[in-house]
Scaffold this motif. Structure first.
Motif, PDB file in Angstrom:
ATOM      1  N   PHE A 136       0.754  -1.307  -0.075  1.00  0.00           N
ATOM      2  CA  PHE A 136      -0.076  -0.038   0.082  1.00  0.00           C
ATOM      3  C   PHE A 136       0.889   1.276   0.000  1.00  0.00           C
ATOM      4  O   PHE A 136       0.433   2.230  -0.631  1.00  0.00           O
ATOM      5  N   ALA A 137       1.882   1.362   0.594  1.00  0.00           N
ATOM      6  CA  ALA A 137       2.999   2.340   0.579  1.00  0.00           C
ATOM      7  C   ALA A 137       3.441   3.007  -0.783  1.00  0.00           C
ATOM      8  O   ALA A 137       3.525   3.912  -0.695  1.00  0.00           O
ATOM      9  N   LEU A 138       3.391   1.774  -1.862  1.00  0.00           N
ATOM     10  CA  LEU A 138       3.746   2.646  -2.906  1.00  0.00           C
ATOM     11  C   LEU A 138       2.181   3.267  -3.731  1.00  0.00           C
ATOM     12  O   LEU A 138       1.456   2.514  -3.991  1.00  0.00           O
ATOM     13  N   GLY A 139       2.256   4.390  -3.736  1.00  0.00           N
ATOM     14  CA  GLY A 139       1.189   5.244  -4.343  1.00  0.00           C
ATOM     15  C   GLY A 139       0.228   5.400  -3.120  1.00  0.00           C
ATOM     16  O   GLY A 139      -0.619   5.906  -3.429  1.00  0.00           O
ATOM     17  N   ALA A 140       0.686   5.363  -2.057  1.00  0.00           N
ATOM     18  CA  ALA A 140      -0.101   5.698  -0.911  1.00  0.00           C
ATOM     19  C   ALA A 140      -0.858   7.061  -1.023  1.00  0.00           C
ATOM     20  O   ALA A 140      -2.120   7.293  -0.512  1.00  0.00           O
ATOM     21  N   ASP A 141      -0.188   7.998  -1.394  1.00  0.00           N
ATOM     22  CA  ASP A 141      -0.802   9.420  -1.318  1.00  0.00           C
ATOM     23  C   ASP A 141      -1.845   9.556  -2.130  1.00  0.00           C
ATOM     24  O   ASP A 141      -3.064  10.204  -2.035  1.00  0.00           O
ATOM     25  N   ALA A 142      -1.749   9.037  -3.316  1.00  0.00           N
ATOM     26  CA  ALA A 142      -2.906   9.094  -4.497  1.00  0.00           C
ATOM     27  C   ALA A 142      -3.787   8.139  -3.936  1.00  0.00           C
ATOM     28  O   ALA A 142      -5.146   8.528  -4.117  1.00  0.00           O
ATOM     29  N   ILE A 143      -3.610   7.033  -3.368  1.00  0.00           N
ATOM     30  CA  ILE A 143      -4.801   6.086  -2.794  1.00  0.00           C
ATOM     31  C   ILE A 143      -5.581   6.819  -1.790  1.00  0.00           C
ATOM     32  O   ILE A 143      -6.972   6.662  -1.704  1.00  0.00           O
ATOM     33  N   ASP A 144      -5.095   7.263  -0.619  1.00  0.00           N
ATOM     34  CA  ASP A 144      -5.707   8.234   0.238  1.00  0.00           C
ATOM     35  C   ASP A 144      -6.539   9.032  -0.194  1.00  0.00           C
ATOM     36  O   ASP A 144      -7.687   9.097   0.295  1.00  0.00           O
ATOM     37  N   LYS A 145      -5.928   9.815  -1.256  1.00  0.00           N
ATOM     38  CA  LYS A 145      -6.735  10.968  -1.714  1.00  0.00           C
ATOM     39  C   LYS A 145      -8.265  10.217  -2.169  1.00  0.00           C
ATOM     40  O   LYS A 145      -9.116  11.018  -1.995  1.00  0.00           O
ATOM     41  N   LEU A 146      -8.104   9.326  -3.185  1.00  0.00           N
ATOM     42  CA  LEU A 146      -9.088   8.739  -3.838  1.00  0.00           C
ATOM     43  C   LEU A 146      -9.998   8.252  -2.605  1.00  0.00           C
ATOM     44  O   LEU A 146     -11.274   8.240  -2.840  1.00  0.00           O
ATOM     45  N   LEU A 147      -9.561   7.525  -1.655  1.00  0.00           N
ATOM     46  CA  LEU A 147     -10.334   6.836  -0.737  1.00  0.00           C
ATOM     47  C   LEU A 147     -11.186   7.752   0.212  1.00  0.00           C
ATOM     48  O   LEU A 147     -12.354   7.510   0.747  1.00  0.00           O
ATOM     49  N   GLU A 148     -10.597   8.995   0.100  1.00  0.00           N
ATOM     50  CA  GLU A 148     -11.359  10.085   1.211  1.00  0.00           C
ATOM     51  C   GLU A 148     -12.727  10.702   0.223  1.00  0.00           C
ATOM     52  O   GLU A 148     -13.604  11.218   0.874  1.00  0.00           O
ATOM     53  N   LEU A 149     -12.637  10.311  -1.072  1.00  0.00           N
ATOM     54  CA  LEU A 149     -13.717  11.102  -2.027  1.00  0.00           C
ATOM     55  C   LEU A 149     -15.157  10.191  -1.546  1.00  0.00           C
ATOM     56  O   LEU A 149     -15.313   8.916  -1.231  1.00  0.00           O
ATOM     57  N   SER A 150     -16.166  11.028  -1.736  1.00  0.00           N
ATOM     58  CA  SER A 150     -17.593  10.427  -1.668  1.00  0.00           C
ATOM     59  C   SER A 150     -17.664   9.507  -2.980  1.00  0.00           C
ATOM     60  O   SER A 150     -16.886   9.817  -3.949  1.00  0.00           O
ATOM     61  N   TYR A 151     -18.781   8.717  -2.783  1.00  0.00           N
ATOM     62  CA  TYR A 151     -19.101   7.812  -4.061  1.00  0.00           C
ATOM     63  C   TYR A 151     -19.301   8.554  -5.221  1.00  0.00           C
ATOM     64  O   TYR A 151     -18.796   8.463  -6.429  1.00  0.00           O
ATOM     65  N   SER A 152     -20.031   9.710  -5.087  1.00  0.00           N
ATOM     66  CA  SER A 152     -20.208  10.514  -6.424  1.00  0.00           C
ATOM     67  C   SER A 152     -18.918  11.178  -7.089  1.00  0.00           C
ATOM     68  O   SER A 152     -18.733  11.067  -8.172  1.00  0.00           O
ATOM     69  N   ASP A 153     -18.070  11.715  -5.941  1.00  0.00           N
ATOM     70  CA  ASP A 153     -17.034  12.221  -6.396  1.00  0.00           C
ATOM     71  C   ASP A 153     -15.895  11.422  -7.038  1.00  0.00           C
ATOM     72  O   ASP A 153     -14.964  11.573  -7.929  1.00  0.00           O
TER      73      ASP A 153
END
Length: 274
Positions: A136-153
């Motif tokens: 998970f540490a590889l690309g964690a910043d991008a993944i965290d940003k995506l996981l914080e989005l609402s379903y519609s976003d």
């Protein structure tokens, strides 16, 4: 066992379930031949492989299923790990009376496949790892940003993260339609499991022949992770898709299906190689 498999009824996308361990698992089971279990990504469900299925062709029994907190699968409302999800794959094989199967996992599903191969090497005939990572540490910043989005976003972000500009023109909103809405509790359990994924130091223990397919411009699972897997998994082959992003399994489904058939030894006349 062979007779029972030959007589089985196909499980349709509308809502077939099977008891696998402690879970009632939603699944689709169609085709005949080499058993290939399709393990969906973090935001998908059993229907996410509709495009790839169309290109797999004869000679492959394609089995997709809903992981915990996905689709129509019913599971206890308690935390779980990727190891648990790897065990769930084998519980599904038991329920389907399969001694072993080939596993194809995309993104989060590729992580599940890796854990299944580590925990149950005798049950995994081979691995196909698409747009996934050993950590998970590889690309964690991008993944965290995506996981914080609402379903519609999240649906609105698909174009930037998942498909190429050319893919958008061809596919329209098809990639966004594969995303599954989950309530906050279910999303939180899956995201917690994803964040614990770290097996870079254990890749050498994977004994299954492995095909790695990865887009060179994947922001969520950086290409460097694919290179690490190729270097550390003893019997691994990496096929790159130049410019591909995270949804290569859908955008380049026809090409990848051909690679999968070749890797599994399914010939043009649909008979597996001996």
């Amino acid at each position: 066992m062979a007779g029972r498999q030959a007589a089985r009824e196909p499980a349709e996308a509308a809502g077939s379930t099977i008891r696998a361990g402690e879970l009632d698992v939603g699944y689709i089971d169609d085709g005949s031949g080499v058993p290939l279990v399709l393990i969906h990504g973090g935001e998908g469900d059993r229907t996410a492989y509709a495009t790839l299925r169309r290109h797999l062709g004869a000679g492959i029994r394609a089995i997709s299923y809903d992981q915990r907190d996905s689709g129509i699968t019913v599971n206890p409302p308690v935390p779980y790990t990727l190891s648990d999800l790897g065990d769930d794959v084998v519980a599904l094989l038991d329920a389907l009376e399969l001694e072993s199967a080939h596993l194809l996992g995309t993104s989060f599903g590729g992580a599940v496949a890796q854990h299944a191969a580590l925990r149950h090497p005798g049950r995994v005939a081979s691995l196909v790892l698409i747009a996934t990572t050993p950590s998970f540490a590889l690309g964690a910043d991008a993944i965290d940003k995506l996981l914080e989005l609402s379903y519609s976003d999240l649906r609105n972000a698909v174009d930037d993260y998942f498909v190429t500009p050319g893919g958008r023109a061809r596919m329209g909103a098809r990639a966004a339609r594969t995303l599954t809405a989950r309530d906050p509790e279910r999303r939180a359990r899956r995201h917690a499991a994803a964040r614990e994924h770290e097996i870079r130091d254990r890749l050498g223990e994977i004994s299954a022949p492995t095909l790695i397919v990865h887009g060179t411009e994947d922001r969520l699972a950086p290409y460097t992770g694919a290179v690490v897997m190729e270097q550390r998994i003893p019997n691994a082959e990496l096929r790159a898709i130049e410019g591909g992003r995270h949804a290569v399994g859908m955008e380049f489904a026809e090409t990848i299906a051909g690679w999968v058939r070749e890797f599994l030894g399914v010939t043009a006349d649909a008979a597996p190689k001996p």
